[in-house]
Structure formats: C-alpha cells, structure tokens
Design a protein around this motif. Sequence first.
Motif, PDB file in Angstrom:
ATOM      1  N   ARG A 209       0.929  -1.227  -0.047  1.00  0.00           N
ATOM      2  CA  ARG A 209       0.085  -0.102   0.085  1.00  0.00           C
ATOM      3  C   ARG A 209       0.836   1.350   0.108  1.00  0.00           C
ATOM      4  O   ARG A 209       2.087   1.137   0.484  1.00  0.00           O
ATOM      5  N   HIS A 210       0.446   2.265  -0.623  1.00  0.00           N
ATOM      6  CA  HIS A 210       1.208   3.659  -0.687  1.00  0.00           C
ATOM      7  C   HIS A 210       0.707   4.632   0.558  1.00  0.00           C
ATOM      8  O   HIS A 210      -0.536   4.789  -0.074  1.00  0.00           O
ATOM      9  N   ILE A 211       1.314   4.730   1.549  1.00  0.00           N
ATOM     10  CA  ILE A 211       0.789   5.706   2.349  1.00  0.00           C
ATOM     11  C   ILE A 211       1.586   6.711   2.747  1.00  0.00           C
ATOM     12  O   ILE A 211       2.883   6.449   2.964  1.00  0.00           O
ATOM     13  N   GLU A 230      -3.892   7.893   2.233  1.00  0.00           N
ATOM     14  CA  GLU A 230      -3.906   6.519   1.289  1.00  0.00           C
ATOM     15  C   GLU A 230      -3.832   6.755   0.016  1.00  0.00           C
ATOM     16  O   GLU A 230      -4.494   7.348  -0.700  1.00  0.00           O
ATOM     17  N   CYS A 231      -2.896   6.454  -0.867  1.00  0.00           N
ATOM     18  CA  CYS A 231      -2.701   6.759  -2.141  1.00  0.00           C
ATOM     19  C   CYS A 231      -2.376   5.402  -3.165  1.00  0.00           C
ATOM     20  O   CYS A 231      -1.784   5.515  -4.163  1.00  0.00           O
ATOM     21  N   SER A 232      -3.006   4.248  -2.578  1.00  0.00           N
ATOM     22  CA  SER A 232      -2.850   2.913  -3.584  1.00  0.00           C
ATOM     23  C   SER A 232      -3.447   2.894  -4.615  1.00  0.00           C
ATOM     24  O   SER A 232      -2.796   1.993  -5.408  1.00  0.00           O
ATOM     25  N   VAL A 233      -4.588   3.654  -5.008  1.00  0.00           N
ATOM     26  CA  VAL A 233      -5.170   3.426  -6.171  1.00  0.00           C
ATOM     27  C   VAL A 233      -4.341   4.175  -7.550  1.00  0.00           C
ATOM     28  O   VAL A 233      -4.524   5.391  -7.263  1.00  0.00           O
ATOM     29  N   GLN A 234      -3.588   3.656  -8.279  1.00  0.00           N
ATOM     30  CA  GLN A 234      -2.776   4.125  -9.177  1.00  0.00           C
ATOM     31  C   GLN A 234      -2.711   3.615 -10.752  1.00  0.00           C
ATOM     32  O   GLN A 234      -3.233   2.353 -10.677  1.00  0.00           O
ATOM     33  N   ILE A 241      -6.831   7.922  -7.050  1.00  0.00           N
ATOM     34  CA  ILE A 241      -7.513   8.395  -6.243  1.00  0.00           C
ATOM     35  C   ILE A 241      -6.839   8.325  -4.606  1.00  0.00           C
ATOM     36  O   ILE A 241      -6.126   7.388  -4.451  1.00  0.00           O
ATOM     37  N   GLU A 242      -7.193   9.327  -3.925  1.00  0.00           N
ATOM     38  CA  GLU A 242      -6.699   9.385  -2.640  1.00  0.00           C
ATOM     39  C   GLU A 242      -7.453   9.558  -1.359  1.00  0.00           C
ATOM     40  O   GLU A 242      -8.650  10.018  -1.670  1.00  0.00           O
ATOM     41  N   GLY A 436     -11.836  -1.736   1.927  1.00  0.00           N
ATOM     42  CA  GLY A 436     -10.536  -1.161   2.248  1.00  0.00           C
ATOM     43  C   GLY A 436      -9.463  -2.093   2.052  1.00  0.00           C
ATOM     44  O   GLY A 436      -8.337  -1.777   2.539  1.00  0.00           O
ATOM     45  N   ARG A 437      -9.587  -3.414   1.530  1.00  0.00           N
ATOM     46  CA  ARG A 437      -8.565  -4.353   1.286  1.00  0.00           C
ATOM     47  C   ARG A 437      -8.141  -4.322  -0.027  1.00  0.00           C
ATOM     48  O   ARG A 437      -8.509  -5.154  -0.927  1.00  0.00           O
ATOM     49  N   PHE A 438      -7.212  -3.300  -0.207  1.00  0.00           N
ATOM     50  CA  PHE A 438      -6.686  -2.849  -1.790  1.00  0.00           C
ATOM     51  C   PHE A 438      -5.137  -2.611  -1.612  1.00  0.00           C
ATOM     52  O   PHE A 438      -4.871  -2.238  -0.608  1.00  0.00           O
ATOM     53  N   ASP A 439      -4.554  -2.630  -2.738  1.00  0.00           N
ATOM     54  CA  ASP A 439      -3.147  -2.142  -2.612  1.00  0.00           C
ATOM     55  C   ASP A 439      -2.865  -1.556  -4.020  1.00  0.00           C
ATOM     56  O   ASP A 439      -3.806  -1.095  -4.786  1.00  0.00           O
ATOM     57  N   THR A 440      -1.551  -1.323  -4.201  1.00  0.00           N
ATOM     58  CA  THR A 440      -1.332  -0.518  -5.343  1.00  0.00           C
ATOM     59  C   THR A 440      -1.482  -1.353  -6.752  1.00  0.00           C
ATOM     60  O   THR A 440      -1.369  -0.792  -7.696  1.00  0.00           O
ATOM     61  N   LYS A 441      -1.661  -2.544  -6.765  1.00  0.00           N
ATOM     62  CA  LYS A 441      -2.336  -3.397  -7.869  1.00  0.00           C
ATOM     63  C   LYS A 441      -3.737  -3.609  -8.141  1.00  0.00           C
ATOM     64  O   LYS A 441      -4.181  -4.322  -8.744  1.00  0.00           O
TER      65      LYS A 441
END
Length: 498
Positions: A209-211, A230-234, A241-242, A436-441
């Motif tokens: 995750r990108h935090i 939280e900036c994981s949606v890329q 999305i942040e 809330g269960r997501f990451d940069t992928k």
Amino acid sequence: MHKIKKLLIANRGEIALRIIRSAREMGIRTVAVFSEADRHALHVQAADEAVCLGPAPSAESYLLGNRIIDVCKALGVDAIHPGYGFLSENAGFAKKVEEAGLIFVGPSAHAIEIMGSKLAAKAAVAKYDIPLVPGTATALTDVAEGKRKAAEIGYPVLIKASAGGGGKGMRVVEQAQDFEEGMQRAISEATSAFGDGSVFLEKFITSPRHIEIQVMGDHHGNIVHLFERECSVQRRHQKVIEEAPSAVLTDEIRKAMGEAAVMVAKACNYYGAGTVEFIVDEQLNFYFLEMNTRLQVEHPVTEMITGVDLVKEQIYVAEGKPLSFKQEDLHINGHALELRVYAEDPANNFLPDIGTLQTYRRPQGPGIRVDDGFRQGMQIPIYYDPMIAKLVTWGKNREEARLRMLRAIEEYQITGITTTLPFGRFVLEHDAFISGRFDTKFVEKYFRPELLHPKPDADEEMLAAALAIYLHSNKTTKVSNEQAVTAAPSKWRKRSKQ
C-alpha cells in the motif's frame, strides 16, 4: 520576519488558482505567469497581474527560472510560490530565488537537493530509527555487480532511478535471467528522463500500500505531521484516488508513521510543507520510500480532515512566523476522498484524450470541493498534464464520503472529451475499495475496460423490451396509415403539385 505583499505563482492551472485564492484572503497581491497556450486560462484572469513567459512548451515558458526571477524584479515581487511540478523541486531554482533576494515559498535548496536523490535521502535518514526497504545504499551502473546484489537481497527486486519519479526509470525483476535487460532499460529510461542514469535496488514488496504523511515545519525548529493519506489506487505508478485517513491504519501505527515522518523532516532541517512517503506491506509494516519537498496534488484531503489551509501555512512559514498550531492541536475530523479527473480514456490504457470542453458543469452541495482551472468551452492543452480537476468529498465517516463522491461523479457533466470519471465510479463501487482491502495493484487486479460498460440491469431490460414492443406496434400502425394515404392522397400533396 518579512511580510509578503506581492506573490508570484510559478505555475498554472488549478494549483495556481488555489494559491491565488489563499493569497487574496491574506491580503497579498498576486502575479500569474503563463505560456502562449494559457493566455486565456483562469489563473491568468484571477491574478492581479499576469506576464507571458513564452511559447507553449514548458521548456520555453514555465521552466524558465531566470525569466521568472526577472519578472519578479520588474514587478516588485517579494516571493515565489512554485506550486507542484515544473520548478517546485528544483534545488538550483530555489537557490537562485534566494540569491536574488526573494523568498522561496518552500524548503531550503539544501533539503530539496538531499531529498531529490532517493539514495541521498536514504543516507540522511539512516542515522534515525526509520524502517528502510532492504536494498543497495549506493548507485549502481555495473550490471554484474547489480546481479550479485539482487541475489543477496532476494527476488523479486525493484530497480529504481535515483533521480526518478512518476514511475520512470523503474523496473520489477522477478528472476535472475531477466535482471540484465531490466537494469539496462531502467538506466536508459533514467538517462532519458532525468539526465542521470544511476539506479539502485530495493526488495520488491509484492502487495504494497502507498501511504504518505503530510508534514509541516517552520524556521524555529517546529515540525509536526498532519496524519496520513492513502494513495494506493494508481495507474502507471501515478495516483488517481487518494483518501484521508487510511482505512487500515490503527492509532498506534498512525502515531509511529507520523513520528517517523517528523524524523525524516528533521534529518534535512526541513521547513514548509512536505510529504514523507511510505510503502506498507500486508502485515502493516511500513518502510520509508522518499520525501516530496513541495505541496502535493492530493493536499486537499488533508485540509478537509484537519481544517488547516496548507497554502496559507506555507506562506506564514516563508514569512518567518512559527507554525500556528502544535501537534496536540491536530485531530482527524471525518473522512475525505479525492478523485483526479483526467482527460484520459480509461478504456484505452488511460491515454490522453485532448479536446474542447463542450459541456462542463461541476457538482455542488454539502461536502464537495472542486479544484480546477477550466470552464465550459475551453480547450485542454496538449502540452501539459491532462488533469482537468481534483474532485474532493468530505463525510463524517468513510462511507458517507464514498457515497457523496459517487453522487458528485453523477452530477459532474463533461462532454467533448473522455475522462476518468467512469473509472472513479468503478473503483468506488468495487468491493475491494469498499472493504479497504486493496493495494497498489488495484488496477492490475480488478480493472478491465469492458467493466466500464456493465450489462443493463433488470429494470433496463424491461424498459428495452417495452420500447421494442412499442416500436413494433408503431411500425404496424405506420404501414396501415401509409396504405390509407395511398388510397386517399392528402390535400398537402395536391397543393404541392400546383
């Protein structure tokens, strides 16, 4: 202490407008600079004065540091706010601004220089107890040496440009036989993008995750953090999305990350607004990634949950004033989301879709903020980042902010170009994001272009069936009428022949 009376904004678009608005509330006169492509831009109209820097390409306009400083001298400007992008993290420009007797609304050239190199940043924070991703401490140019280091770290590894950003000069290598090609490509990309081919290795965290943590410091040694984003949606290593706060951090982890971010800032005697970025693994272990020595695109979500105007605070700090708040004064109030609305086609690998905003109507209502630099009828220039706006919503909790964002997306009317609004709706309605269960992928795992055009639901199918029956019935009636017309020609037809 020096009271700023006139501020030049060395930027364009929505961030230039956003800075102008805060400056105006502080009684500060503003100067806009623009390229020939931006002659009719809203930031030009909003400022008290405006000066054309040159032709559309940024290298011939917004990146002309000496020209910008000359404008300041000619117009009696006290200070320069660089916004983000362009010259905002250029240590050489910051130094020239100070040498010219002007105030740079940002950190010292020294801090920008240290944190601008990922390797120098790691070296600066190494003496503090800050978790670092396992990797090389020095730059690599030799493939054989890189291969040996990769074996020591363990695959998969991430090859990163030391001077990099925005996903350029970055390669994931899963196995040893692919290392040589990956490193050569990373060096080539880094040289082309940054003029610096040095790269380094890091252990690749497979589901990160990108935090990031917002920090603010002053010239008096005070440094605080304003919680996380939280900036994981890329897509393509760039945020779309942040949100603030993160859906997964506990109070204990939040406190630890905040304290680590403050120590990173202290490592380079930081003042002004900055962001310390971390990657967080599946067990919520966090590792220092880098520091951005400027205001971030996503700063509004922090403003929404803290009530702090970060631009005003930047200006106060630049004037030499101490921070207007202490760490214990800061509290998280509710939840905020930001969707970057790009002129891009999500169904076509997010390629830019430049054109004219034939329709442009912003959403309105409680808890909605739109930071943009366009209005209906304007063109999206091909020369710059294709972001149209930042759509921000606030709610008393995450679910209210999410539902408010969905409502705002529906209200946002843009025609003439394709945008990322449908993609934003897809993300916000996805179970992984809701839980809330997501990451940069997230994009890699869940997004497919065809998912933007879902099958019609049961009501729509019933409506379609009813319409088909009506059209069929209407067609039958039309045939009967035509037969009647043939038998008895209309008076209109008779008159038309006369």
